[in-house]
Design a protein around this motif. Structure first.
Motif, mmCIF file in Angstrom:
data_model
loop_
_atom_site.group_PDB
_atom_site.id
_atom_site.type_symbol
_atom_site.label_atom_id
_atom_site.label_comp_id
_atom_site.label_asym_id
_atom_site.label_seq_id
_atom_site.Cartn_x
_atom_site.Cartn_y
_atom_site.Cartn_z
ATOM 1 N N UNK A 135 0.823 -1.203 0.000
ATOM 2 C CA UNK A 135 0.000 0.000 0.000
ATOM 3 C C UNK A 135 0.859 1.255 0.000
ATOM 4 N N UNK A 136 2.024 1.189 0.624
ATOM 5 C CA UNK A 136 2.914 2.349 0.686
ATOM 6 C C UNK A 136 3.345 2.768 -0.714
ATOM 7 N N UNK A 137 3.625 1.828 -1.573
ATOM 8 C CA UNK A 137 3.970 2.156 -2.964
ATOM 9 C C UNK A 137 2.787 2.819 -3.672
ATOM 10 N N UNK A 138 1.596 2.274 -3.448
ATOM 11 C CA UNK A 138 0.393 2.850 -4.049
ATOM 12 C C UNK A 138 0.138 4.255 -3.498
ATOM 13 N N UNK A 139 0.377 4.453 -2.208
ATOM 14 C CA UNK A 139 0.187 5.764 -1.595
ATOM 15 C C UNK A 139 1.163 6.787 -2.194
ATOM 16 N N UNK A 140 2.425 6.396 -2.344
ATOM 17 C CA UNK A 140 3.417 7.298 -2.951
ATOM 18 C C UNK A 140 2.974 7.708 -4.354
ATOM 19 N N UNK A 141 2.474 6.764 -5.109
ATOM 20 C CA UNK A 141 1.989 7.044 -6.466
ATOM 21 C C UNK A 141 0.773 7.992 -6.408
ATOM 22 N N UNK A 142 -0.121 7.744 -5.451
ATOM 23 C CA UNK A 142 -1.323 8.571 -5.321
ATOM 24 C C UNK A 142 -0.984 10.021 -4.970
ATOM 25 N N UNK A 143 -0.130 10.228 -3.971
ATOM 26 C CA UNK A 143 0.152 11.603 -3.544
ATOM 27 C C UNK A 143 0.939 12.377 -4.596
ATOM 28 N N UNK A 144 1.589 11.679 -5.517
ATOM 29 C CA UNK A 144 2.276 12.360 -6.619
ATOM 30 C C UNK A 144 1.264 12.955 -7.599
ATOM 31 N N UNK A 145 0.074 12.370 -7.649
ATOM 32 C CA UNK A 145 -0.982 12.843 -8.548
ATOM 33 C C UNK A 145 -2.320 12.693 -7.815
ATOM 34 N N UNK A 146 -2.596 13.546 -6.805
ATOM 35 C CA UNK A 146 -3.766 13.358 -5.945
ATOM 36 C C UNK A 146 -5.081 13.588 -6.664
ATOM 37 N N UNK A 147 -6.106 12.966 -6.113
ATOM 38 C CA UNK A 147 -7.465 13.087 -6.627
ATOM 39 C C UNK A 147 -8.415 12.448 -5.643
#
Length: 190
Positions: A135-147
């Protein structure tokens, strides 16, 4: 002399082992059977998912932690309990005799009950530390392009606390990053 066996070395089994050792008579033995050589402090999994902690910060080796208190540890999964014989059968076929058995194996995660659910599906999980790492990898990806984001627990869930906690942790982390205003959050619960 009694042999007290605790099946499971998680958030229930580890404290039970220490309490049983303290309550037992000096001649009694306490043994913990675990399918893992490590104990993970599950309530800290959400912190791993947002990179506030690393896996090594929330885990310890079971054998030395128990051994210091005179508690034996078997780090091999149990295959079957034979209550009529007062034995736990391990994966390798050996059996452990007991006078008293405490079963503290934790939940069985049933991601397959909802199509697409879970770390091998279309969602993230913080139920196990390995899930939180993913999930941490997914979170890093998410916060780079939030929505927009959805967090919650599905029908049949037995524990809702982690979903609420993770929603609050996400909110805090997004505020620290100064991007909370770009993330509409939806909480789903049964």
């Amino acid at each position: 002399m009694a042999h007290i066996v605790i099946l499971g070395a998680g958030i229930g089994g580890m404290p039970m082992a220490y309490e049983m050792k303290q309550a037992a008579r000096p001649e009694d033995r306490v043994t913990v059977i675990s399918d893992s050589p490590k104990f993970h402090f599950v309530p800290s999994n959400p912190w791993v998912a947002v990179n506030w902690r690393k896996r090594q910060d929330i885990e310890i080796d079971i054998e030395p932690a128990l051994g210091r208190k005179g508690i034996a540890a078997i780090t091999q999964a149990a295959k079957r309990v034979h209550p009529e014989l007062n034995q736990v059968e391990l994966l390798d076929g050996t059996r452990v005799d007991y006078d008293y058995l405490v079963i503290a194996t934790g939940p069985k995660l049933a991601f397959d009950e909802v199509p697409g659910l879970g770390p091998d599906g279309e969602t993230q999980s913080i139920c196990h530390v390995s899930h939180a790492e993913k999930s941490q990898s997914a979170w890093d990806h998410f916060v780079a392009n939030p929505g927009p984001i959805v967090v919650g627990a599905v029908q049949g869930a037995s524990c809702f606390g982690p979903a609420y906690e993770f929603a609050m942790i996400m909110d805090t982390d997004l505020r620290r990053r100064k991007i909370r205003d770009r993330v509409p959050m939806t909480f789903v619960t049964s």
